[in-house]
Enzyme design. Sequence first.
Site, PDB file in Angstrom:
ATOM      1  N   ASP A 100       0.858  -1.183   0.000  1.00  0.00           N
ATOM      2  CA  ASP A 100       0.000   0.000   0.000  1.00  0.00           C
ATOM      3  C   ASP A 100       0.898   1.238   0.000  1.00  0.00           C
ATOM      4  O   ASP A 100       1.797   1.354   0.833  1.00  0.00           O
ATOM      5  CB  ASP A 100      -0.864  -0.019   1.276  1.00  0.00           C
ATOM      6  CG  ASP A 100      -2.248   0.549   1.061  1.00  0.00           C
ATOM      7  OD1 ASP A 100      -2.346   1.615   0.448  1.00  0.00           O
ATOM      8  OD2 ASP A 100      -3.218  -0.084   1.515  1.00  0.00           O
ATOM      9  N   ASP A 202      -3.187   4.673  -2.451  1.00  0.00           N
ATOM     10  CA  ASP A 202      -4.263   5.102  -1.574  1.00  0.00           C
ATOM     11  C   ASP A 202      -4.818   6.467  -2.014  1.00  0.00           C
ATOM     12  O   ASP A 202      -4.042   7.386  -2.307  1.00  0.00           O
ATOM     13  CB  ASP A 202      -3.698   5.204  -0.145  1.00  0.00           C
ATOM     14  CG  ASP A 202      -4.735   5.631   0.865  1.00  0.00           C
ATOM     15  OD1 ASP A 202      -5.591   4.795   1.181  1.00  0.00           O
ATOM     16  OD2 ASP A 202      -4.694   6.789   1.316  1.00  0.00           O
ATOM     17  N   GLU A 265      -6.755   3.340  -5.827  1.00  0.00           N
ATOM     18  CA  GLU A 265      -8.010   3.437  -5.078  1.00  0.00           C
ATOM     19  C   GLU A 265      -8.727   4.691  -5.555  1.00  0.00           C
ATOM     20  O   GLU A 265      -8.265   5.807  -5.319  1.00  0.00           O
ATOM     21  CB  GLU A 265      -7.766   3.542  -3.571  1.00  0.00           C
ATOM     22  CG  GLU A 265      -9.093   3.491  -2.815  1.00  0.00           C
ATOM     23  CD  GLU A 265      -9.121   4.245  -1.489  1.00  0.00           C
ATOM     24  OE1 GLU A 265      -9.980   3.935  -0.669  1.00  0.00           O
ATOM     25  OE2 GLU A 265      -8.309   5.159  -1.287  1.00  0.00           O
ATOM     26  N   HIS A 326     -11.436  -2.964   3.750  1.00  0.00           N
ATOM     27  CA  HIS A 326     -11.415  -2.588   5.160  1.00  0.00           C
ATOM     28  C   HIS A 326     -12.144  -1.275   5.441  1.00  0.00           C
ATOM     29  O   HIS A 326     -12.109  -0.792   6.564  1.00  0.00           O
ATOM     30  CB  HIS A 326      -9.956  -2.477   5.614  1.00  0.00           C
ATOM     31  CG  HIS A 326      -9.241  -1.377   4.888  1.00  0.00           C
ATOM     32  ND1 HIS A 326      -9.018  -1.408   3.519  1.00  0.00           N
ATOM     33  CD2 HIS A 326      -8.743  -0.203   5.302  1.00  0.00           C
ATOM     34  CE1 HIS A 326      -8.422  -0.300   3.152  1.00  0.00           C
ATOM     35  NE2 HIS A 326      -8.229   0.452   4.221  1.00  0.00           N
ATOM     36  N   ASP A 327     -12.733  -0.674   4.400  1.00  0.00           N
ATOM     37  CA  ASP A 327     -13.432   0.609   4.569  1.00  0.00           C
ATOM     38  C   ASP A 327     -14.945   0.483   4.450  1.00  0.00           C
ATOM     39  O   ASP A 327     -15.650   1.468   4.687  1.00  0.00           O
ATOM     40  CB  ASP A 327     -12.971   1.611   3.494  1.00  0.00           C
ATOM     41  CG  ASP A 327     -11.521   2.038   3.671  1.00  0.00           C
ATOM     42  OD1 ASP A 327     -11.056   2.101   4.822  1.00  0.00           O
ATOM     43  OD2 ASP A 327     -10.862   2.308   2.643  1.00  0.00           O
TER      44      ASP A 327
END
Length: 531
Positions: A100, A202, A265, A326-327
């Site tokens: 990431d 990200d 993302e 995870h969001d």
Amino acid sequence: MTEQAHWWQRGIIYQVYPRSFMDRNGDGVGDLAGVTSRLEYLEWLGVDAIWLSPFFPSPMADFGYDVSNYVDVHPLFGTLGDFDRLVAEAHRRALKVIVDFVPNHTSDEHPWFQESRSSRDSPRRDWYIWRDPAPNGGPPNNWLAIFGGSAWQSDTTTGQYYYHAFLPRQPDLNWRLPEVRDAMYDVLRFWLDRGADGFRLDAVWYLFEDEQLRDNPPNPDYRPGDDPYHALLAAFTSDLPEMQEVMAEMRAVLDGYDERVMIGEIYLPIERLVAYYGVNGNGCHLPANFQLILQPWDAAHIGAVVDRYEAALPDGAWPNWVLGNHDKPRVASRIGPAQARVAAVLLLTLRGTPTMYQGDEIGMHDVEIPPDRAQDPIERHVPGLGLGRDPERTPMQWDSGPQAGFTDGTPWLPLADDAARVNVAAERDDPRSILTLYRRLIALRRAEPALQVGCYVPVPVEGNLLGYRRELDGSEFLVALNLGDIEQEFAPRQPDLRGPIELSTHLDRTGETVDGSFRLRAHEAVVVRLK
Ligand code: NOJ
């Protein structure tokens, strides 16, 4: 196509959230050695790559998405040596490792920011976005932070405000500055040289903001009770054209190495999302497509979005689909455990690289977190709206032992109360478990180039049903999915579809031949071999 296809086109990506995957040192937080110890499981499952959420030094204001050193490992997660061992072991098992990369902002504890905030004359002042207060002393304009409140934080040391798209503890870097770019490209090289097979970028659509600082316009669709961030449209704080140049530069860094992947993302409407493939494909290999998370779960919406996405893809662009992360609330909680199996069939048979989120393959659901155990900063900054992300971040459930085999200590978030039943060990040998379904779907996909890289042909059908064919070099599959909770007749307009069922959600129809029209039970999907 099969031979020319890259690993990231054929393969399946599995997101590991290191805090919650496996804890080896008993502190209740997962670590890199824990990930390494579970690679055997991922190899058994059959995925091709893991994407690791951040494991870098960080004060953990946003659980690692606030990086204070881009080129090291947080002691909670281990050491650089642990990272090297993870990569070596993953590669030995033919698993790729995606890191990431958090380019939009650093932590306020990053030495770059410390230096930047120290004085107006600091050589790093321009590395971040500093502005004078408005004439009334307030923030320079109306921009809002995604995690609540103004996006401007006043700083007493120098009497100016700095911009932060997320938390005040996550100041935005100034990507207009060549020095910032060079420093960040060095970070990419650092991990590439250590064997990383690529990056997930990200929040990459937030990299630039309007230089003139124009106010964001009000959002006409905003309703009281919605997330306050959405009161304005992010017209001047996201998706700016300057992004293209930076993406191309990042991509050029990756292209200096063999077969690396760049995933972005990007939460934008499809028509804008596809711009992140870049100009002539010089941007992300995979701008992450979150439509399966965002759309209402019925055949009309899902069918339409697949068609829209396929139609919008630029020439040569490779599609991808994400089912969870995870969001966002977990798929089993969004659409229910029975439909989560249909979603697995969809994810693993659509055209495009699938991304799965750890634990979805065993049917993990969101866990209600008592207020006194809430961890996520959003929950604390914007309480009461259910925006907190702790429920989908609870520890992976490995077995029915204490703490589900995740840790010998006290887990940082509570475990699900059904962990003794819903876990890898219990489901591994259960012929009807969702884990068995995932493993068999993955095996089928791996064995069948038509499912990996074949073309996608919709099969129109009435009802809350979806149908499509995947075909390549004379091999052909039909996928038929019932997105409803009642039995329905799958009666395609095209009558000549015939063949044996290879796999079904309920894992009990393999070998049955279907011909023309056939029944699908509630929450049932089948993969049929046509040729
Ligand atoms: C997206 C990440 O997935 C999320 O967890 C994080 O809070 C924000 N970006 C800010 O970095």
